[in-house]
Write an enzyme that holds these catalytic residues in place. Structure first.
Site, PDB file in Angstrom:
ATOM      1  N   ASP A  92       0.849  -1.174   0.000  1.00  0.00           N
ATOM      2  CA  ASP A  92       0.000   0.000   0.000  1.00  0.00           C
ATOM      3  C   ASP A  92       0.902   1.247   0.000  1.00  0.00           C
ATOM      4  OD1 ASP A  92      -2.296   1.564   0.175  1.00  0.00           O
ATOM      5  OD2 ASP A  92      -2.297   1.522   2.371  1.00  0.00           O
TER       6      ASP A  92
ATOM      7  N   GLU B 139      -0.181   5.029   0.952  1.00  0.00           N
ATOM      8  CA  GLU B 139      -0.418   5.908   2.104  1.00  0.00           C
ATOM      9  C   GLU B 139      -0.376   5.062   3.377  1.00  0.00           C
ATOM     10  OE1 GLU B 139      -3.797   8.788   1.350  1.00  0.00           O
ATOM     11  OE2 GLU B 139      -3.875   7.620  -0.482  1.00  0.00           O
TER      12      GLU B 139
ATOM     13  N   ARG C  64     -15.025  16.548  -2.685  1.00  0.00           N
ATOM     14  CA  ARG C  64     -13.629  16.993  -2.550  1.00  0.00           C
ATOM     15  C   ARG C  64     -13.184  17.795  -3.784  1.00  0.00           C
ATOM     16  NH1 ARG C  64     -11.185  11.131  -0.629  1.00  0.00           N
ATOM     17  NH2 ARG C  64     -11.083  11.511   1.616  1.00  0.00           N
TER      18      ARG C  64
ATOM     19  N   SER D 185      -2.445   1.032  -4.871  1.00  0.00           N
ATOM     20  CA  SER D 185      -3.076   2.117  -4.117  1.00  0.00           C
ATOM     21  C   SER D 185      -4.456   2.434  -4.654  1.00  0.00           C
ATOM     22  CB  SER D 185      -2.183   3.361  -4.181  1.00  0.00           C
ATOM     23  OG  SER D 185      -2.846   4.467  -3.633  1.00  0.00           O
ATOM     24  N   ASP D 186      -5.327   2.896  -3.766  1.00  0.00           N
ATOM     25  CA  ASP D 186      -6.642   3.387  -4.203  1.00  0.00           C
ATOM     26  C   ASP D 186      -6.556   4.870  -4.552  1.00  0.00           C
ATOM     27  OD1 ASP D 186      -7.799   0.896  -3.731  1.00  0.00           O
ATOM     28  OD2 ASP D 186      -8.165   1.378  -1.631  1.00  0.00           O
TER      29      ASP D 186
ATOM     30  N   LYS E  81      -6.827  -3.571  -5.241  1.00  0.00           N
ATOM     31  CA  LYS E  81      -5.597  -4.144  -4.677  1.00  0.00           C
ATOM     32  C   LYS E  81      -5.693  -5.665  -4.633  1.00  0.00           C
ATOM     33  CE  LYS E  81      -5.179  -0.261  -1.450  1.00  0.00           C
ATOM     34  NZ  LYS E  81      -4.926   0.131  -0.065  1.00  0.00           N
TER      35      LYS E  81
ATOM     36  N   ASP F  75      -1.612  -1.128   5.764  1.00  0.00           N
ATOM     37  CA  ASP F  75      -1.701  -0.498   7.092  1.00  0.00           C
ATOM     38  C   ASP F  75      -3.115  -0.421   7.650  1.00  0.00           C
ATOM     39  OD1 ASP F  75      -2.599   1.538   5.271  1.00  0.00           O
ATOM     40  OD2 ASP F  75      -2.285   2.988   6.886  1.00  0.00           O
TER      41      ASP F  75
ATOM     42  N   ASN G 181      -8.902  -1.523   4.821  1.00  0.00           N
ATOM     43  CA  ASN G 181      -9.140  -1.763   3.396  1.00  0.00           C
ATOM     44  C   ASN G 181      -8.000  -2.540   2.724  1.00  0.00           C
ATOM     45  OD1 ASN G 181      -7.181   0.056   2.393  1.00  0.00           O
ATOM     46  ND2 ASN G 181      -8.613   1.770   2.512  1.00  0.00           N
TER      47      ASN G 181
END
Lengths: 204, 204
Positions: free
Chosen positions: B7, B9, B46, B90-91, B133, B152, B155
């Site tokens: 992952d 982040e 966002r 990564s998402d 992922k 981490d 998800n």
């Protein structure tokens, strides 16, 4: 999202076994699948020749590292990684290619493994799968990626056709004559231009 | 052959949206899927907030680049690429992550795309696939690779379980309590030790 899948030998480096033959002076290592069509037989013979000559993992990595990459290859991979995600697909062996991969700043390379024993001797090899380059492109497409493929020879033809866009780099004359409908490039500048065109088309 | 899928982040960088909120002072951008479970609604909101504040691609890349990567992340990725092939899953969005990926020396990153118009405005996004992922790990296994997964958070649980060996890096307390049978590491030294152990086990 677009990945650029590239062959290694011929695109970033010269042919590794030819280089090993020249650097070690063991001329018979120039034998290829044109001379011995049974790949397994050829590889076992090659490993036998290396053993006879006292060439283990450490020695062959030094030899291969000293071959260096093609002129312009480092600039080309840097140009590419600033614009897309390069993935090298190779039928070669990770342990052999490693010194050259390091010189290119460690682009990801999907290939095969050489078996090394505790004494650093080369005792065998593992092929990940048959037609590994084409299968990798298939699986990346199943992950939702579009693929630009770059190769230099006949054994790249299936993966270049599986890709959304294929490009040849310095292929043999026969491929040029046969007209496979795949653009042919001869310099990194031409290759960059074809990739840039492909990125634009596939993003659109 | 073994790939290490990680992952982004939490493993190499802090949370990108939190960083953007802090660096820009737009505190409401700290809103997460815990506050708005509909991801599509959250992302459109966002992008709307960014637009209202005149933040386009160039501006957000500057902001994200200035976050920097975690202490020790550059050494860790270098250690890893000398031993295996790291692939970041990564998402997040490639256009956002790019400045941080550059700081890490361009490891390959498989993620999603932000749509940018001719004026550099962020106008939408494309998710490559649901549960990307986990699907990537499945497809790499179908290419014949064994996979060590590093994540981490919640998800990441499905892809870590899909991998041949999973490792958590600095997960939240609840994950530690729940005991998923996945080793938990808190420093890069511990993470390296678990990966080295996994490489040895899976090669054997």
């Amino acid at each position: 999202m677009i990945l650029v899948c590239l062959d290694f030998e011929g695109v970033f480096t010269s042919e590794i076994w030819i280089g090993v033959a020249e650097k070690t002076g063991i001329e018979i290592l120039k034998k290829t699948t044109r001379d011995e069509p049974d790949y397994d037989k050829l590889m076992k013979w090659r490993l036998g020749i290396l053993k006879e000559n006292g060439i283990g993992l450490k020695e062959i990595q030094e030899v291969i590292g000293s071959m260096g990459v093609l002129d312009g290859a480092k600039d080309f991979i840097q140009w590419l990684r600033e614009r897309s995600v390069p993935i090298i697909l190779s039928d070669s062996f990770y342990e052999f290619a490693m010194p050259l991969v390091a010189q290119l700043g460690y682009p990801p390379m999907l290939c095969n493994n050489i078996e090394v024993n505790g004494n650093g001797e080369l005792v065998g090899y593992t092929l990940r799968q048959q037609d590994g380059k084409k299968k990798a492109v298939e699986k990346f497409r199943e992950m939702g990626f579009k693929i630009i493929g770059v190769g230099d020879s006949y054994n790249d033809l299936t993966f270049l056709k599986e890709a959304d866009k294929g490009v040849f780099f310095r292929p043999p004359k026969n491929i040029i004559k046969e007209k496979h409908g795949i653009p042919i490039t001869d310099t990194y500048a031409e290759l960059k231009a074809e990739i840039a065109k492909g990125l634009k088309e596939l993003e659109g």
